[in-house]
Design an enzyme around this catalytic site. Structure first.
Site, PDB file in Angstrom:
ATOM      1  N   LYS A 173       0.845  -1.195   0.000  1.00 55.73           N
ATOM      2  CA  LYS A 173       0.000   0.000   0.000  1.00 55.73           C
ATOM      3  C   LYS A 173       0.881   1.247   0.000  1.00 55.73           C
ATOM      4  O   LYS A 173       1.600   1.502   0.961  1.00 55.73           O
ATOM      5  CB  LYS A 173      -0.897   0.032   1.246  1.00 55.73           C
ATOM      6  N   GLY A 226       7.104   5.203   7.884  1.00 53.09           N
ATOM      7  CA  GLY A 226       6.174   6.312   8.100  1.00 53.09           C
ATOM      8  C   GLY A 226       6.501   7.017   9.401  1.00 53.09           C
ATOM      9  O   GLY A 226       7.622   6.926   9.912  1.00 53.09           O
ATOM     10  N   THR A 228       6.475   8.107  13.458  1.00 58.04           N
ATOM     11  CA  THR A 228       6.682   7.333  14.691  1.00 58.04           C
ATOM     12  C   THR A 228       5.349   7.001  15.367  1.00 58.04           C
ATOM     13  O   THR A 228       5.166   5.880  15.875  1.00 58.04           O
ATOM     14  CB  THR A 228       7.629   8.104  15.631  1.00 58.04           C
ATOM     15  N   THR A 230       2.427   6.502  13.973  1.00 59.02           N
ATOM     16  CA  THR A 230       1.787   5.406  13.225  1.00 59.02           C
ATOM     17  C   THR A 230       2.554   4.099  13.471  1.00 59.02           C
ATOM     18  O   THR A 230       1.949   3.037  13.646  1.00 59.02           O
ATOM     19  CB  THR A 230       1.761   5.696  11.707  1.00 59.02           C
ATOM     20  N   CYS A 282      13.325  11.846   5.440  1.00 59.16           N
ATOM     21  CA  CYS A 282      13.550  11.464   6.845  1.00 59.16           C
ATOM     22  C   CYS A 282      15.001  11.694   7.246  1.00 59.16           C
ATOM     23  O   CYS A 282      15.305  11.832   8.427  1.00 59.16           O
ATOM     24  CB  CYS A 282      13.173  10.004   7.038  1.00 59.16           C
ATOM     25  N   GLU A 379       9.876  16.358  15.228  1.00 58.58           N
ATOM     26  CA  GLU A 379      10.082  16.284  13.778  1.00 58.58           C
ATOM     27  C   GLU A 379       9.108  17.227  13.062  1.00 58.58           C
ATOM     28  O   GLU A 379       7.902  17.146  13.273  1.00 58.58           O
ATOM     29  CB  GLU A 379       9.850  14.850  13.285  1.00 58.58           C
TER      30      GLU A 379
HETATM   31  P1  NAD Z   1       2.320   8.136   8.083  1.00 60.13           P
HETATM   32  O1  NAD Z   1       2.757   7.369   9.277  1.00 60.13           O
HETATM   33  O2  NAD Z   1       1.191   9.068   8.224  1.00 60.13           O
HETATM   34  O3  NAD Z   1       1.893   7.143   6.892  1.00 60.13           O
HETATM   35  C1  NAD Z   1       2.773   6.183   6.350  1.00 60.13           C
HETATM   36  C2  NAD Z   1       1.961   5.092   5.692  1.00 60.13           C
HETATM   37  O4  NAD Z   1       1.238   4.383   6.703  1.00 60.13           O
HETATM   38  C3  NAD Z   1       0.906   5.595   4.703  1.00 60.13           C
HETATM   39  O5  NAD Z   1       0.813   4.692   3.629  1.00 60.13           O
HETATM   40  C4  NAD Z   1      -0.371   5.563   5.536  1.00 60.13           C
HETATM   41  O6  NAD Z   1      -1.543   5.435   4.766  1.00 60.13           O
HETATM   42  C5  NAD Z   1      -0.135   4.318   6.386  1.00 60.13           C
HETATM   43  N1  NAD Z   1      -0.877   4.240   7.650  1.00 60.13           N
HETATM   44  C6  NAD Z   1      -1.382   5.256   8.396  1.00 60.13           C
HETATM   45  N2  NAD Z   1      -2.005   4.752   9.490  1.00 60.13           N
HETATM   46  C7  NAD Z   1      -1.861   3.415   9.436  1.00 60.13           C
HETATM   47  C8  NAD Z   1      -2.260   2.338  10.286  1.00 60.13           C
HETATM   48  N3  NAD Z   1      -2.942   2.540  11.419  1.00 60.13           N
HETATM   49  N4  NAD Z   1      -1.938   1.088   9.934  1.00 60.13           N
HETATM   50  C9  NAD Z   1      -1.241   0.852   8.799  1.00 60.13           C
HETATM   51  N5  NAD Z   1      -0.838   1.812   7.958  1.00 60.13           N
HETATM   52  C10 NAD Z   1      -1.139   3.085   8.269  1.00 60.13           C
HETATM   53  O7  NAD Z   1       3.616   8.849   7.532  1.00 60.13           O
HETATM   54  P2  NAD Z   1       3.717   9.872   6.316  1.00 60.13           P
HETATM   55  O8  NAD Z   1       3.164  11.184   6.779  1.00 60.13           O
HETATM   56  O9  NAD Z   1       3.190   9.233   5.088  1.00 60.13           O
HETATM   57  O10 NAD Z   1       5.304   9.988   6.148  1.00 60.13           O
HETATM   58  C11 NAD Z   1       6.095  10.876   6.846  1.00 60.13           C
HETATM   59  C12 NAD Z   1       6.832  10.175   7.971  1.00 60.13           C
HETATM   60  O11 NAD Z   1       7.567   9.080   7.456  1.00 60.13           O
HETATM   61  C13 NAD Z   1       7.838  11.072   8.656  1.00 60.13           C
HETATM   62  O12 NAD Z   1       7.760  10.891  10.041  1.00 60.13           O
HETATM   63  C14 NAD Z   1       9.172  10.560   8.143  1.00 60.13           C
HETATM   64  O13 NAD Z   1      10.274  10.785   8.983  1.00 60.13           O
HETATM   65  C15 NAD Z   1       8.885   9.105   8.010  1.00 60.13           C
HETATM   66  N6  NAD Z   1       9.822   8.479   7.084  1.00 60.13           N
HETATM   67  C16 NAD Z   1      10.766   7.637   7.598  1.00 60.13           C
HETATM   68  C17 NAD Z   1      11.706   7.042   6.760  1.00 60.13           C
HETATM   69  C18 NAD Z   1      12.751   6.109   7.290  1.00 60.13           C
HETATM   70  O14 NAD Z   1      13.359   5.416   6.490  1.00 60.13           O
HETATM   71  N7  NAD Z   1      12.996   6.055   8.581  1.00 60.13           N
HETATM   72  C19 NAD Z   1      11.657   7.320   5.385  1.00 60.13           C
HETATM   73  C20 NAD Z   1      10.693   8.198   4.906  1.00 60.13           C
HETATM   74  C21 NAD Z   1       9.770   8.762   5.763  1.00 60.13           C
END
Ligand code: NAD
Length: 475
Positions: A173, A226, A228, A230, A282, A379
């Site tokens: 997804k 995603g 922290t 989530t 990130c 963040e």
């Molecule tokens: P997010 O946590 O909102 O969403 C990430 C994904 O998870 C999306 O596809 C979303 O639809 C899905 N999701 C949301 N709730 C869920 C649930 N309850 N169960 C399963 N899936 C769920 O994050 P975002 O806003 O899309 O991305 C930004 C964040 O990602 C920032 O905090 C960034 O630092 C982090 N990030 C981390 C890395 C890494 O490698 N550490 C890389 C890129 C981004």
């Protein structure tokens, strides 16, 4: 207006319940596509397709799987322009950046794991005259891969490539904010010869279909990237069923600049590490820590470089920064800039929304904040960076480690011993010395503390997507 579909069992199909959500172009602020908001019914279809496909895919010779993944990498390269254009429109990032980095890296991810799987070997231990142990590594079955919006195809492929290479079937997804290149990947995977049901792509909201993928008893591992908050929910849900889980989460990365560094290089790269992709990586350095002796000089040069940055239309090659991903994300970034001012910060550059259609924000540089204020601990994930002073190495390490995160750190120094010392003292999964965002895909990738658990990259990912089974034979 374009209407996209899920990709299940090798076919594009409408969501069973017929629910859709809008997809907005961040560059204009206008809706340009609608995407399925998938439900449990769609997931059941994907699960059964993946389970039918698993016996053939998992028992296929590794070099045959490898050829299919190489072909997919080729097809991504062949479609570079179109994929980059779509990624830029979906995410708001400059087209030139998607074309130079995101899409080539997605291709490189498939190519890397296509090669890695034919070089992967399992371990054996021989106790002479007594026993032989060998470890078999079997694919898990159906696995779930969930990715964010900031580097859409890059991070999507970084997860699914090792899962597929290892012989798993995938239910993936992408973020509901940036679904378009993942959508296009379905067709390319079919053209590459991937059997139906091996890769299934479902679109929709995280709390709906994302959560359902994590909860489903058929998904044997969850690879999640995603935020922290989530990640905490995903980790808790997956652990109820003792699933393997890998969490790549947020960061608040320090960029430590010692007075013995190559200042020109440190300034130039720090501008990139602060504002590339609108600061929505990130790994961006969002806290620049500068040794007292060079603070004023660094600040002057850094602000001067920031003043040259052009924020503009993502399709314009002159734009250094494009648009932020959404209106709500822009509001979040802006609220942090306002908070920084309340916390005593001085804006040295930027600090405002750019008044035009779309979600544009100025690259913003702030100084004068306490190391423990919220702006310096939380963040923001946007084009906002703080400049902070430190007296000596110990203070730099202490400030670096003062947040809950531990994803990456950049160190600028010409003292080799200090580079090692500080690297080992900073609590970060990834350390760059005199460089930033340079990646060898063989190395482990991931964070410490609240930045996540598990590691991606190289053989780490192949191990994650397989189950070790030890076989002991008495001699
Ligand atoms: P997010 O946590 O909102 O969403 C990430 C994904 O998870 C999306 O596809 C979303 O639809 C899905 N999701 C949301 N709730 C869920 C649930 N309850 N169960 C399963 N899936 C769920 O994050 P975002 O806003 O899309 O991305 C930004 C964040 O990602 C920032 O905090 C960034 O630092 C982090 N990030 C981390 C890395 C890494 O490698 N550490 C890389 C890129 C981004």
């Amino acid at each position: 207006m374009q209407k996209i579909q899920n990709f299940i069992n090798g076919e594009y199909i409408d969501p069973i319940k017929g629910n859709y959500i809008d997809n907005v172009d961040p560059g204009t602020g206008k809706v340009f596509a609608s995407i399925p908001n998938s439900t449990q019914e769609d997931l059941e279809k994907a699960v059964s397709a993946s389970q039918c496909a698993f016996p053939e895919w998992s028992s296929m010779a590794a070099d045959k799987r490898s050829r299919i993944l190489h072909k997919l990498a080729d097809l991504i390269e062949d479609n570079l322009e179109e994929l980059a254009r779509m990624e830029s429109r979906d995410n708001g990032k400059p087209f030139w950046l998607a074309k130079a980095v995101d899409i080539p890296r997605a291709s490189a991810n498939f190519r890397f794991y296509a090669s890695a799987i034919v070089n992967f070997s399992s371990e054996a231990q021989v106790s002479e005259g007594f026993m032989v142990n060998y470890t078999r590594r079997a694919p898990l079955g159906t696995v779930g891969c969930i990715s964010p919006w900031n580097l859409p195809l890059y991070l999507f492929s970084w997860k699914i490539a090792p899962a597929l290479a290892m012989g798993n079937c995938v239910i993936a997804k992408p973020s509901e904010l940036t679904p378009m290149t993942a959508y296009m990947l379905g067709e390319l995977s079919k053209e590459a010869g991937m059997p139906a049901g091996v890769l299934n792509i479902l679109h929709g909201e995280g709390k709906g279909i994302g959560q359902a993928i994590v909860e489903h008893t058929a998904t044997k591992a969850i690879s999640f990237t995603g935020g922290t908050a989530t990640g905490k929910i995903v980790g808790a849900t997956a652990s109820q069923q003792f699933k393997k889980v890998s969490l790549e989460l947020g960061g608040k990365n320090p960029n430590i600049v010692f007075s013995d560094c190559d200042l020109e290089e440190a300034v130039k790269t720090s501008v990139k590490s602060s504002f590339t992709n609108q600061g929505e990586i990130c790994l961006c350095g969002s806290r620049i820590l500068i040794e007292d002796a060079i603070y004023d000089e660094f600040k002057e040069k850094f602000v001067k470089e920031c003043q040259k940055l052009v924020v503009g239309d993502p399709s314009d090659d002159n734009s250094n920064l494009g648009a932020l991903v959404s209106e709500s994300h822009l509001q979040k970034v802006d609220s942090y800039v306002k908070l920084a001012i309340e916390e005593g910060g001085r804006i040295l550059h930027g600090g405002n929304r750019i008044e035009k259609d779309g979600f544009y924000y100025e690259p913003t540089v702030i100084e004068g904040l306490d190391e423990n204020c919220r702006t310096n601990l939380e963040e923001i994930f946007g084009p906002v960076v703080t400049l902070n002073r430190f007296k000596d190495e110990n203070e730099a390490i202490r400030i670096s480690n003062s947040t809950r995160y531990g994803l990456s750190c950049t160190i600028w120094t010409s003292d080799l011993k200090r580079a090692h010392r500080v690297s080992h003292a900073v609590q970060s999964g990834i350390i760059w010395v005199n460089c930033w965002l340079v990646r060898d895909l063989r190395t482990p990738f991931g964070g410490m503390k609240d930045s996540g658990i598990g590691r991606e990259g190289g053989n780490e990912a192949l191990r994650f997507f397989s189950e070790p089974q030890n076989v002991c034979i008495k001699l």
